[in-house]
Design a protein around this motif. Structure first.
Motif, PDB file in Angstrom:
ATOM      1  N   GLN A 172       2.608  10.034  -7.311  1.00 39.18           N
ATOM      2  CA  GLN A 172       2.892   9.694  -5.912  1.00 39.18           C
ATOM      3  C   GLN A 172       2.274  10.708  -4.969  1.00 39.18           C
ATOM      4  O   GLN A 172       2.642  11.893  -4.986  1.00 39.18           O
ATOM      5  CB  GLN A 172       4.413   9.612  -5.681  1.00 39.18           C
TER       6      GLN A 172
ATOM      7  N   PRO B  24       2.565 -12.883   6.818  1.00 36.64           N
ATOM      8  CA  PRO B  24       2.135 -13.832   5.786  1.00 36.64           C
ATOM      9  C   PRO B  24       1.832 -15.226   6.342  1.00 36.64           C
ATOM     10  O   PRO B  24       1.688 -16.166   5.574  1.00 36.64           O
ATOM     11  CB  PRO B  24       3.381 -13.894   4.887  1.00 36.64           C
TER      12      PRO B  24
ATOM     13  N   ARG C 283       2.919  -2.785 -10.841  1.00 35.80           N
ATOM     14  CA  ARG C 283       3.878  -3.496  -9.982  1.00 35.80           C
ATOM     15  C   ARG C 283       3.457  -4.953  -9.915  1.00 35.80           C
ATOM     16  O   ARG C 283       2.797  -5.391  -8.989  1.00 35.80           O
ATOM     17  CB  ARG C 283       3.864  -2.872  -8.592  1.00 35.80           C
TER      18      ARG C 283
ATOM     19  N   ILE D  50      -2.972  -5.012  -5.365  1.00 35.49           N
ATOM     20  CA  ILE D  50      -4.113  -5.941  -5.506  1.00 35.49           C
ATOM     21  C   ILE D  50      -5.400  -5.266  -5.046  1.00 35.49           C
ATOM     22  O   ILE D  50      -6.420  -5.314  -5.743  1.00 35.49           O
ATOM     23  CB  ILE D  50      -3.855  -7.225  -4.668  1.00 35.49           C
TER      24      ILE D  50
ATOM     25  N   TYR E 127       6.493 -21.730  -6.781  1.00 33.00           N
ATOM     26  CA  TYR E 127       6.716 -20.568  -5.915  1.00 33.00           C
ATOM     27  C   TYR E 127       7.334 -21.086  -4.622  1.00 33.00           C
ATOM     28  O   TYR E 127       6.890 -22.105  -4.089  1.00 33.00           O
ATOM     29  CB  TYR E 127       5.362 -19.906  -5.633  1.00 33.00           C
TER      30      TYR E 127
ATOM     31  N   GLY F 152      -1.128   0.531   0.802  1.00 35.28           N
ATOM     32  CA  GLY F 152      -0.252  -0.444   1.438  1.00 35.28           C
ATOM     33  C   GLY F 152       0.054  -0.183   2.903  1.00 35.28           C
ATOM     34  O   GLY F 152      -0.530   0.696   3.549  1.00 35.28           O
TER      35      GLY F 152
ATOM     36  N   THR G 111      11.531  -9.165   2.074  1.00 29.92           N
ATOM     37  CA  THR G 111      10.592  -8.215   2.693  1.00 29.92           C
ATOM     38  C   THR G 111      10.723  -8.277   4.212  1.00 29.92           C
ATOM     39  O   THR G 111      10.769  -9.374   4.772  1.00 29.92           O
ATOM     40  CB  THR G 111       9.131  -8.618   2.345  1.00 29.92           C
TER      41      THR G 111
ATOM     42  N   ARG H  63      11.297 -14.397  -1.242  1.00 31.00           N
ATOM     43  CA  ARG H  63      10.356 -15.087  -2.144  1.00 31.00           C
ATOM     44  C   ARG H  63      10.911 -15.182  -3.552  1.00 31.00           C
ATOM     45  O   ARG H  63      11.649 -14.294  -3.994  1.00 31.00           O
ATOM     46  CB  ARG H  63       9.028 -14.321  -2.209  1.00 31.00           C
TER      47      ARG H  63
ATOM     48  N   GLY I 228      -3.127   3.963  -5.002  1.00 31.67           N
ATOM     49  CA  GLY I 228      -2.401   2.684  -4.998  1.00 31.67           C
ATOM     50  C   GLY I 228      -3.011   1.656  -5.927  1.00 31.67           C
ATOM     51  O   GLY I 228      -4.202   1.347  -5.821  1.00 31.67           O
TER      52      GLY I 228
HETATM   53  C1  LIG Z   1       6.078 -12.728   2.375  1.00 34.52           C
HETATM   54  C2  LIG Z   1       4.630 -12.442   2.118  1.00 34.52           C
HETATM   55  C3  LIG Z   1       3.816 -13.444   1.628  1.00 34.52           C
HETATM   56  C4  LIG Z   1       2.458 -13.211   1.429  1.00 34.52           C
HETATM   57  N1  LIG Z   1       1.673 -14.234   0.979  1.00 34.52           N
HETATM   58  C5  LIG Z   1       0.364 -14.029   0.816  1.00 34.52           C
HETATM   59  C6  LIG Z   1      -0.484 -15.081   0.354  1.00 34.52           C
HETATM   60  O1  LIG Z   1      -0.029 -16.192   0.091  1.00 34.52           O
HETATM   61  N2  LIG Z   1      -1.807 -14.825   0.214  1.00 34.52           N
HETATM   62  C7  LIG Z   1      -2.348 -13.593   0.500  1.00 34.52           C
HETATM   63  O2  LIG Z   1      -3.561 -13.398   0.342  1.00 34.52           O
HETATM   64  N3  LIG Z   1      -1.568 -12.575   0.911  1.00 34.52           N
HETATM   65  C8  LIG Z   1      -0.243 -12.762   1.082  1.00 34.52           C
HETATM   66  N4  LIG Z   1       0.552 -11.735   1.495  1.00 34.52           N
HETATM   67  C9  LIG Z   1      -0.056 -10.411   1.752  1.00 34.52           C
HETATM   68  C10 LIG Z   1      -0.295  -9.668   0.447  1.00 34.52           C
HETATM   69  O3  LIG Z   1       0.888  -9.637  -0.312  1.00 34.52           O
HETATM   70  C11 LIG Z   1      -0.729  -8.241   0.735  1.00 34.52           C
HETATM   71  O4  LIG Z   1      -1.763  -8.255   1.687  1.00 34.52           O
HETATM   72  C12 LIG Z   1      -1.232  -7.542  -0.530  1.00 34.52           C
HETATM   73  O5  LIG Z   1      -0.274  -7.555  -1.542  1.00 34.52           O
HETATM   74  C13 LIG Z   1      -1.605  -6.109  -0.182  1.00 34.52           C
HETATM   75  O6  LIG Z   1      -2.146  -5.477  -1.311  1.00 34.52           O
HETATM   76  P1  LIG Z   1      -2.512  -3.933  -1.238  1.00 34.52           P
HETATM   77  O7  LIG Z   1      -2.991  -3.579  -2.593  1.00 34.52           O
HETATM   78  O8  LIG Z   1      -3.384  -3.665  -0.071  1.00 34.52           O
HETATM   79  O9  LIG Z   1      -1.121  -3.205  -0.905  1.00 34.52           O
HETATM   80  P2  LIG Z   1       0.224  -3.142  -1.775  1.00 34.52           P
HETATM   81  O10 LIG Z   1       0.424  -4.411  -2.513  1.00 34.52           O
HETATM   82  O11 LIG Z   1       1.297  -2.704  -0.837  1.00 34.52           O
HETATM   83  O12 LIG Z   1      -0.063  -2.016  -2.834  1.00 34.52           O
HETATM   84  C14 LIG Z   1      -0.023  -0.655  -2.479  1.00 34.52           C
HETATM   85  C15 LIG Z   1       0.143   0.151  -3.761  1.00 34.52           C
HETATM   86  O13 LIG Z   1       0.079   1.530  -3.438  1.00 34.52           O
HETATM   87  C16 LIG Z   1       1.139   2.205  -4.064  1.00 34.52           C
HETATM   88  N5  LIG Z   1       1.452   3.359  -3.223  1.00 34.52           N
HETATM   89  C17 LIG Z   1       1.970   3.365  -1.973  1.00 34.52           C
HETATM   90  N6  LIG Z   1       2.117   4.618  -1.532  1.00 34.52           N
HETATM   91  C18 LIG Z   1       1.678   5.435  -2.522  1.00 34.52           C
HETATM   92  C19 LIG Z   1       1.587   6.838  -2.656  1.00 34.52           C
HETATM   93  N7  LIG Z   1       2.001   7.662  -1.687  1.00 34.52           N
HETATM   94  N8  LIG Z   1       1.083   7.346  -3.810  1.00 34.52           N
HETATM   95  C20 LIG Z   1       0.651   6.525  -4.809  1.00 34.52           C
HETATM   96  N9  LIG Z   1       0.747   5.181  -4.743  1.00 34.52           N
HETATM   97  C21 LIG Z   1       1.237   4.637  -3.591  1.00 34.52           C
HETATM   98  C22 LIG Z   1       2.282   1.200  -4.117  1.00 34.52           C
HETATM   99  O14 LIG Z   1       3.237   1.529  -5.110  1.00 34.52           O
HETATM  100  C23 LIG Z   1       1.512  -0.077  -4.424  1.00 34.52           C
HETATM  101  O15 LIG Z   1       1.337  -0.285  -5.788  1.00 34.52           O
HETATM  102  C24 LIG Z   1       1.911 -11.929   1.696  1.00 34.52           C
HETATM  103  C25 LIG Z   1       2.735 -10.906   2.162  1.00 34.52           C
HETATM  104  C26 LIG Z   1       4.093 -11.159   2.371  1.00 34.52           C
HETATM  105  C27 LIG Z   1       4.958 -10.050   2.907  1.00 34.52           C
END
Ligand SMILES: Cc1cc2nc3c(=O)[nH]c(=O)nc-3n(C[C@H](O)[C@H](O)[C@H](O)COP(=O)(O)OP(=O)(O)OC[C@H]3O[C@@H](n4cnc5c(N)ncnc54)[C@H](O)[C@@H]3O)c2cc1C
Length: 400
Positions: A124, A299, A40, A14, A216, A157, A267, A180, A11
């Motif tokens: 994937q 969130p 992404r 972030i 935003y 994620g 979302t 958003r 993944g």
């Molecule tokens: C409405 C909303 C508002 C938010 N506002 C804030 C905020 O203001 N501040 C804050 O800190 N957080 C905020 N968040 C939370 C924040 O967006 C998430 O915690 C953060 O984006 C998570 O990042 P991540 O990398 O852990 O997961 P994700 O962003 O979900 O990334 C997961 C990655 O893994 C990839 N992936 C998934 N499955 C597979 C697979 N099987 N094989 C290969 N790749 C895969 C996906 O394509 C993706 O690129 C908000 C969330 C929401 C829903």
């Protein structure tokens, strides 16, 4: 086997990118496997970062690059628009550093700081299992390829395959959703440098300037829209939002009318129950999870992304403290060393993410319930457990 790797991160969100950068800084070689065809960096529009998140970004060495991209926010203001009247409910000054970053700026900056070729796209993950002889994780991808990794970090994620492999309880859905978007004002906007929350009929509209031209906004709905088209068609998302704010002040309606359609998304919000965070086994052998895969939360505090940044620093530090670092360190990645590093990582993160997640959960439930008694219960719990409602932003993940 098609390919064998040492440390594989699943993944490139972030957390995955931040973890790759933290490991790179500790001279631990890794690759990131991402299912999408490219970065992404549009979905989600923007992200608020409070002092705890900035501490982590500074440890990753990208804080200063990002500071230039967003204005500093001075306070949070809460306003009620119920009954057609504008009434200020609260005004809380923000002492520490708070900015709202375009997700694109954050993701692109993380990516640019990595050695070329670290992220492999269109990969994937389909499944993960342990090799019965070597106990090494075997990753299988949907294109039929497989990979025998020494170490796997699931940053995939809130719907994580790696979390399932670890037998974590399934994540749950809030009965609510979030829209958003980003709106550009070529001649500048008139919004204050603050986080404004406007309440009307239990719909929350949040407005945060990114810089002097870009704003935003988000809209939290205490329900899941039934119209199927809203999940795929930005035109429908915009239409639904405009209907929701039809009797909001004109500047709000204009902001939504002028939204960059590419930035619009909706979302359905997921969370891992706080009590599951207290008991879950977040690592097995040389496999662990971080970011939303570990602790997806609503969130309502705007902390999920920052918690993932903190994870990245703590995880890479734990690995380096156990001597697993050095680029030429393949042989240093002993199963025992990695297991110990992951146990240390989980131990350091568990209470932090459980508390964050509980505060988020109670805040979300307070907003989502229409029962007066339940509202009182959530308020009492929040006061008792989190009397300083911004205390979570004081957290320092420490040096990388
Ligand atoms: C409405 C909303 C508002 C938010 N506002 C804030 C905020 O203001 N501040 C804050 O800190 N957080 C905020 N968040 C939370 C924040 O967006 C998430 O915690 C953060 O984006 C998570 O990042 P991540 O990398 O852990 O997961 P994700 O962003 O979900 O990334 C997961 C990655 O893994 C990839 N992936 C998934 N499955 C597979 C697979 N099987 N094989 C290969 N790749 C895969 C996906 O394509 C993706 O690129 C908000 C969330 C929401 C829903």
């Amino acid at each position: 086997m098609d390919d064998d790797e040492e440390v594989v991160i699943i993944g490139a969100g972030i957390c995955g990118l931040a973890t790759a950068l933290a490991l790179h800084k500790k001279r631990i070689k890794c690759i990131v496997m991402e299912r999408a065809e490219s970065l992404r960096n549009v979905a989600g529009a923007a992200i608020g970062i409070r002092p705890n998140g900035w501490r982590a970004l500074d440890q990753l060495g990208i804080g200063d690059n990002l500071r230039h991209t967003a204005v500093r926010l001075k306070r949070a203001r809460e306003i009620s628009l119920d009954g057609g009247k504008k009434k200020e409910l609260s005004l809380v000054p923000w002492d520490g550093e708070a900015r709202c970053l375009r997700r694109k700026d954050l993701i692109d900056t993380l990516y640019a700081a990595l050695p070329l070729g670290t992220v492999k796209f269109s990969c994937q993950l389909e499944s993960i299992k342990l090799d019965p002889h070597s106990t090494r994780p075997i990753l299988r991808f949907i294109d039929g390829s497989s990979n025998r990794a020494k170490v796997v970090i699931g940053c995939d994620g809130g719907n994580s395959i790696i979390a399932n492999f670890l037998n974590l309880k399934t994540t749950k859905m809030f009965p609510s959703s979030a829209i958003r978007g980003l709106t550009n004002y070529p001649n500048g906007h008139l919004f204050e440098h603050e986080f404004a929350r406007l309440w009307k009929d239990n719909i929350l509209v949040g407005i945060i300037p990114v810089d002097d031209n870009m704003v935003y906004w988000f809209c939290l709905l205490p329900y899941i829209p039934k119209d199927e088209k809203i999940w795929v068609d930005p035109g429908v998302i915009q239409q639904v939002t405009l209907e929701l704010v039809s009797d909001h002040p004109q500047e709000i309606r204009k902001m939504i009318e002028n939204t960059d359609m590419k930035s619009l998304s909706i979302t359905h919000m997921r969370y891992r129950a706080p009590w599951d965070l207290l008991t879950g086994s977040f690592c097995k052998g040389t496999v662990t999870v971080a970011g939303d895969a570990m602790h997806v939360m609503g969130p309502f505090l705007g902390q999920g992304g920052s918690a993932g940044l903190e994870d990245s620093v703590v995880l890479a530090r734990a690995m380096a403290q156990l001597g697993l670092n050095g680029f030429e360190s393949g042989s240093k990645l002993t199963v025992h060393g990695v297991e110990e590093a992951f146990n240390r990582f989980v131990k350091q993160r568990r209470m932090r993410v459980a508390r964050l997640s509980l505060q988020t959960y109670l805040t979300g439930m307070l907003w989502g319930t229409s029962s007066f008694l339940k509202k009182i219960m959530y308020i009492v719990l929040l006061i008792l457990l989190f009397h300083n409602q911004n205390g979570h932003t004081d957290y320092d993940c420490g040096d990388l």
